[in-house]
Design an enzyme around this catalytic site. Sequence first.
Site, PDB file in Angstrom:
ATOM      1  N   GLY A  40       0.851  -1.193   0.000  1.00 16.91           N
ATOM      2  CA  GLY A  40       0.000   0.000   0.000  1.00 16.91           C
ATOM      3  C   GLY A  40       0.882   1.236   0.000  1.00 16.91           C
ATOM      4  O   GLY A  40       2.036   1.200  -0.414  1.00 16.91           O
TER       5      GLY A  40
ATOM      6  N   ILE B 147       2.378   2.867   2.436  1.00  9.91           N
ATOM      7  CA  ILE B 147       3.615   2.816   3.232  1.00  9.91           C
ATOM      8  C   ILE B 147       4.603   1.842   2.602  1.00  9.91           C
ATOM      9  O   ILE B 147       5.804   2.126   2.519  1.00  9.91           O
ATOM     10  CB  ILE B 147       3.294   2.456   4.707  1.00  9.91           C
ATOM     11  CG1 ILE B 147       2.400   3.540   5.323  1.00  9.91           C
ATOM     12  CG2 ILE B 147       4.574   2.292   5.525  1.00  9.91           C
ATOM     13  CD1 ILE B 147       1.818   3.204   6.691  1.00  9.91           C
TER      14      ILE B 147
ATOM     15  N   ARG C 181      -2.166  -8.418  -2.346  1.00 10.71           N
ATOM     16  CA  ARG C 181      -3.350  -9.020  -2.974  1.00 10.71           C
ATOM     17  C   ARG C 181      -3.437  -8.643  -4.449  1.00 10.71           C
ATOM     18  O   ARG C 181      -3.650  -9.459  -5.312  1.00 10.71           O
ATOM     19  CB  ARG C 181      -4.605  -8.509  -2.261  1.00 10.71           C
ATOM     20  CG  ARG C 181      -5.192  -9.514  -1.310  1.00 10.71           C
ATOM     21  CD  ARG C 181      -6.461  -8.999  -0.765  1.00 10.71           C
ATOM     22  NE  ARG C 181      -6.370  -7.533  -0.580  1.00 10.71           N
ATOM     23  CZ  ARG C 181      -7.181  -6.832   0.166  1.00 10.71           C
ATOM     24  NH1 ARG C 181      -8.148  -7.421   0.795  1.00 10.71           N
ATOM     25  NH2 ARG C 181      -7.050  -5.529   0.292  1.00 10.71           N
TER      26      ARG C 181
ATOM     27  N   ILE D  37       6.335  -3.555  10.893  1.00 11.59           N
ATOM     28  CA  ILE D  37       5.761  -2.275  11.341  1.00 11.59           C
ATOM     29  C   ILE D  37       4.257  -2.264  11.059  1.00 11.59           C
ATOM     30  O   ILE D  37       3.648  -1.189  11.052  1.00 11.59           O
ATOM     31  CB  ILE D  37       6.438  -1.051  10.668  1.00 11.59           C
ATOM     32  CG1 ILE D  37       6.359  -1.157   9.133  1.00 11.59           C
ATOM     33  CG2 ILE D  37       7.864  -0.891  11.140  1.00 11.59           C
ATOM     34  CD1 ILE D  37       6.633   0.172   8.441  1.00 11.59           C
ATOM     35  N   ALA D  38       3.681  -3.448  10.813  1.00 12.88           N
ATOM     36  CA  ALA D  38       2.257  -3.505  10.442  1.00 12.88           C
ATOM     37  C   ALA D  38       1.392  -3.527  11.706  1.00 12.88           C
ATOM     38  O   ALA D  38       0.999  -2.468  12.216  1.00 12.88           O
ATOM     39  CB  ALA D  38       2.010  -4.721   9.572  1.00 12.88           C
ATOM     40  N   ARG D  39       1.124  -4.696  12.210  1.00 10.87           N
ATOM     41  CA  ARG D  39       0.362  -4.876  13.448  1.00 10.87           C
ATOM     42  C   ARG D  39       0.843  -6.160  14.085  1.00 10.87           C
ATOM     43  O   ARG D  39       1.195  -7.116  13.375  1.00 10.87           O
ATOM     44  CB  ARG D  39      -1.135  -5.038  13.156  1.00 10.87           C
ATOM     45  CG  ARG D  39      -1.922  -3.754  13.000  1.00 10.87           C
ATOM     46  CD  ARG D  39      -2.117  -3.027  14.328  1.00 10.87           C
ATOM     47  NE  ARG D  39      -2.908  -1.821  14.167  1.00 10.87           N
ATOM     48  CZ  ARG D  39      -2.425  -0.617  13.870  1.00 10.87           C
ATOM     49  NH1 ARG D  39      -1.133  -0.447  13.686  1.00 10.87           N
ATOM     50  NH2 ARG D  39      -3.226   0.428  13.760  1.00 10.87           N
TER      51      ARG D  39
ATOM     52  N   GLU E  34       0.236  -6.319  22.419  1.00 10.71           N
ATOM     53  CA  GLU E  34       0.973  -5.185  22.978  1.00 10.71           C
ATOM     54  C   GLU E  34       0.071  -4.367  23.902  1.00 10.71           C
ATOM     55  O   GLU E  34      -1.138  -4.356  23.694  1.00 10.71           O
ATOM     56  CB  GLU E  34       1.542  -4.313  21.844  1.00 10.71           C
ATOM     57  CG  GLU E  34       0.500  -3.646  20.959  1.00 10.71           C
ATOM     58  CD  GLU E  34       1.116  -2.912  19.772  1.00 10.71           C
ATOM     59  OE1 GLU E  34       1.957  -3.481  19.056  1.00 10.71           O
ATOM     60  OE2 GLU E  34       0.714  -1.745  19.568  1.00 10.71           O
TER      61      GLU E  34
ATOM     62  N   HIS F  69       5.887   0.535  19.262  1.00  9.65           N
ATOM     63  CA  HIS F  69       4.850   1.024  18.334  1.00  9.65           C
ATOM     64  C   HIS F  69       4.973   2.542  18.129  1.00  9.65           C
ATOM     65  O   HIS F  69       4.050   3.303  18.434  1.00  9.65           O
ATOM     66  CB  HIS F  69       3.452   0.655  18.849  1.00  9.65           C
ATOM     67  CG  HIS F  69       2.411   0.645  17.763  1.00  9.65           C
ATOM     68  ND1 HIS F  69       1.332  -0.188  17.757  1.00  9.65           N
ATOM     69  CD2 HIS F  69       2.286   1.386  16.637  1.00  9.65           C
ATOM     70  CE1 HIS F  69       0.582   0.036  16.687  1.00  9.65           C
ATOM     71  NE2 HIS F  69       1.152   0.998  15.978  1.00  9.65           N
ATOM     72  N   ILE F  70       6.121   2.937  17.581  1.00 11.31           N
ATOM     73  CA  ILE F  70       6.383   4.380  17.424  1.00 11.31           C
ATOM     74  C   ILE F  70       6.658   4.776  15.969  1.00 11.31           C
ATOM     75  O   ILE F  70       7.189   5.850  15.710  1.00 11.31           O
ATOM     76  CB  ILE F  70       7.584   4.829  18.299  1.00 11.31           C
ATOM     77  CG1 ILE F  70       8.843   3.995  17.986  1.00 11.31           C
ATOM     78  CG2 ILE F  70       7.234   4.775  19.784  1.00 11.31           C
ATOM     79  CD1 ILE F  70      10.126   4.578  18.591  1.00 11.31           C
TER      80      ILE F  70
HETATM   81  C1  DGY Z   1      -1.457   3.545  12.787  1.00 13.16           C
HETATM   82  O1  DGY Z   1      -1.703   4.705  12.452  1.00 13.16           O
HETATM   83  O2  DGY Z   1      -2.189   2.607  12.454  1.00 13.16           O
HETATM   84  C2  DGY Z   1      -0.263   3.331  13.633  1.00 13.16           C
HETATM   85  O3  DGY Z   1       0.107   2.005  13.668  1.00 13.16           O
HETATM   86  C3  DGY Z   1      -0.529   3.826  15.041  1.00 13.16           C
HETATM   87  O4  DGY Z   1      -1.387   2.928  15.680  1.00 13.16           O
END
Ligand code: DGY
Length: 323
Positions: free
Chosen positions: A158, A160, A181, A240-242, A271, A289-290
Amino acid sequence: MRPARPAVLVARHIFPEISARLAAHFDVEANDQPVDWPRDELLRRLQGKAGAFISSTEPIDAALLDACPGLRALCTMTVGYNNIDVAACTARGVVVTNAPDVLTETTADFGFALMMATARRITESEHFLRAGRWQRWSYDMFVGADVHGATLGILGMGRIGQAIARRGALGFGMPVIYHNRSRLAPEVEAPLGARWVEKAELLRHADHLVIVVPYSASSHHAIGAAELALMKPSATLTNIARGGVVDDAALAVALAERRIAAAGLDVFEGEPQVHPALLNLPNVVLTPHIASATAATRMKMALLAADNLIAVLGGKPPLTPVN
Ligand code: DGY
């Protein structure tokens, strides 16, 4: 007499400027403490509210919506909205907005930095130095993996993902492969030299794998033991996703057994709890998560959520709708 203004809840401790902006339009009840409200308190405070300013940590489900029938807008300052049952909101006429675009470049900067820190063992070597263990220079001290010219693999292409691909391809001469996808249009792929590949090929060929795919039931544990087994022993993985996209327990095993070289993680399953096995490993860089956390970007994210709330409750179309 002034007509009654809509009541809104600001569920997060947030910039005073944002609370002031909302207060010019609404009767605002705000969380002025850096604490997460438990669900029952959130539910109680949402009573009588027409809208809420939220983030990625307030779970919004059908039962909560049914208990708060006055809600018309839920505006999160995050781009991710996996904490919100969007279908349940849509079914009840609740508008959901998120905060895309404003954090893309900042998050990509961080993803790239985390990948570099992981490949070049920056935090591991810093801990060594701070512990007073540095006695002499040595040819093999903290040797890592090159980033320039290495194959950058991106899972989730996407906004990012594409911004990370730009950094790799144009800044570091990295061949870019990705799995998504849908394939990007040829005119988007071409300047990045990016090539769509099957997921297994991505895992087999990436020197540095960066995960940017949104979390959903279908991406839950998209990277688990079987996927990690396909990666090169010299490869790094950056998430850096989730949390939940990667099976953290399986990752800890793969790192401990050196089946992959190293990992950089900004997000974690459950988390702010972090899998204890990860905490004891030297070859993982851990951050809380920064990825979007610069002062300017966090302000833009919050402003967008506030402006979405002002638009929707003012009878205008949302700026960045999810549903
Ligand atoms: C987002 O914007 O989704 C970042 O991961 C902060 O939660």
